[in-house]
Design a protein around this motif. Structure first.
Motif, PDB file in Angstrom:
ATOM      1  N   VAL A  43       9.437   1.212  -0.672  1.00  0.00           N
ATOM      2  CA  VAL A  43       9.499   2.533  -1.308  1.00  0.00           C
ATOM      3  C   VAL A  43       9.116   3.675  -0.375  1.00  0.00           C
ATOM      4  CG1 VAL A  43       9.112   1.647  -3.637  1.00  0.00           C
ATOM      5  CG2 VAL A  43       7.154   2.227  -2.212  1.00  0.00           C
ATOM      6  N   ALA A  46      11.632   6.421   0.410  1.00  0.00           N
ATOM      7  CA  ALA A  46      12.694   6.384  -0.592  1.00  0.00           C
ATOM      8  C   ALA A  46      13.128   7.807  -0.942  1.00  0.00           C
ATOM      9  CB  ALA A  46      12.202   5.662  -1.853  1.00  0.00           C
ATOM     10  N   GLY A  75       4.783   4.384  -6.415  1.00  0.00           N
ATOM     11  CA  GLY A  75       5.478   3.256  -7.021  1.00  0.00           C
ATOM     12  C   GLY A  75       4.649   2.440  -7.981  1.00  0.00           C
TER      13      GLY A  75
END
Length: 398
Positions: A43, A46, A75
């Motif tokens: 992540v 991201a 996350g």
């Protein structure tokens, strides 16, 4: 939308911890903590659109189920809500669909490898409130340490895997086994009577926590993706090399393994070193997801192991997926079903699938058992084999 989300889920992990410490069961109140973790996905870096879409999904879940939302970190999110035996399947299904849609959109290459047991954790507060509190206490402590650390944790690299192999080579199989290999007993508990556990075998595995602490404490394993899979293959090889050290008497045992490992030189050597090339008394556990993703290779692995007298076990079967792998058709005698929140309802829903497979000779172990209710539910569907922390508490020290 961003401001609305922050207002809805901007509470800190400390706020959730305070909520849990003051929790008590009451009609119509929150009964369950759901933890949603993207930690096994890459992540970092991201796109912003992922987080915007995640916010929308979490707000939809909050509004649909009158939930409380908490943002724990990158996350990592928590949901407090009321689950009952009537709405549980629907609520969890809604949540999984929302989250899996995001994973398919933003992490399509990881979609088939997601372990839902790590993606979603369901914690019933009535029986596991202390577990939830301890988790938040550790989480907030780790978060504070991470903020105070001069250097942030880094991702797993190929050099780290080579470092593990170098350490194992330097200390040898015996020291590696003592430092990093752990085991958990599998027992039979018959219904009625005193329900005394009878040990039937032992599963051996490499402790990732012990390994990380000793070899690469600065590495964040969550989100390692393909490299984490390669690490587990390397650990498979090291466990095979150390197997005689952890099980010198050749007692009934099982090893959790990747399908890929069967085609390594280490496994070939392991076969040669077993008595008369015979694997009797050894079961090899392959995760159901791994079997489905590498089906042709699994069939070859199965035939090789069975031809040498070994046994196959399908591991990591969720209650919702019982019967997807037809044990009877594939000639697999054993499967391990994960016990988790909601399993009591889902096992009864899957009762016919379980009984059908049992009638044709398949046997099941209910594993990750952390509460007495699992034993009672297992007995209702004809399961007498169990494994987990609660089972450990019923046994004398190993």
């Amino acid at each position: 939308m961003d401001i609305e989300f922050e207002a809805a889920v901007g509470d800190s992990p400390e706020a959730l911890l305070a909520e849990l410490r003051g929790w008590h069961a009451k009609p119509g109140g929150y009964s369950t903590l759901l933890l949603v973790s993207f930690g096994m996905l890459p992540v970092e870096g991201a796109p912003q659109d992922l987080w915007l879409d995640l916010k929308k999904s979490l707000l939809a879940i909050r509004n649909r189920h009158r939930a409380g939302l908490y943002h724990l970190g990158l996350g990592e999110n928590a949901i407090l809500l009321r689950l009952t035996e009537f709405n549980q399947v629907g609520v969890l299904s809604d949540l999984k669909i929302e989250i899996l849609r995001l994973i398919q959109q933003y992490f399509a290459e990881h979609f088939g490898r997601i372990d839902q047991a790590r993606l979603f954790r369901v914690v019933p507060l009535k029986t596991k409130l202390n577990n939830a509190i301890h988790f938040l206490e550790r989480f907030t402590g780790q978060e504070s340490e991470a903020k105070a650390a001069a250097a942030p944790a880094r991702r797993l690299e190929d050099d780290d895997i080579r470092r593990v192999e170098q350490v194992a080579g330097q200390i040898g199989p015996r020291a590696f086994a003592r430092a990093f290999v752990r085991s958990q007993r599998v027992v039979t508990i018959e219904p009625g009577g005193q329900g005394t556990p009878v040990v039937t075998g032992r599963e051996f595995f490499v402790s990732m926590d012990a390994l990380k602490k000793a070899v690469f404490p600065e590495v964040e394993l969550r989100g390692a993706g393909h490299r984490f899979n390669q690490l587990t293959v390397a650990l498979d090889r090291l466990l095979l090399q150390a197997f005689d050290e952890v099980n010198p008497q050749g007692l009934p045992a099982s090893i959790n393994m990747n399908v890929e490992t069967v085609f390594t030189r280490s496994f070939e050597t392991f076969l040669r070193q077993t008595r008369q090339n015979h694997l009797g008394g050894i079961a090899f556990e392959f995760r159901q997801a791994d079997i489905l993703q590498n089906f042709d290779e699994f069939l070859l692995a199965r035939d090789l192991i069975v031809s040498r007298g070994g046994e196959i076990c399908v591991d990591a079967v969720f209650t919702e997926t019982v019967g997807i792998v037809n044990l009877v058709r594939l000639g697999i005698p054993w499967a391990k079903i994960f016990w988790r929140a909601g399993a009591e309802q889902m096992l009864m829903i899957r009762y016919e699938d379980v009984k059908y497979l049992q009638e044709y000779g398949a046997r099941f172990t209910l594993c990750r058992v952390d509460e007495p209710a699992a034993i009672a539910i297992g007995h209702e569907v004809g399961i007498t084999s169990f494994q987990g922390f609660h089972i450990d508490s019923l046994l004398p020290p190993a």
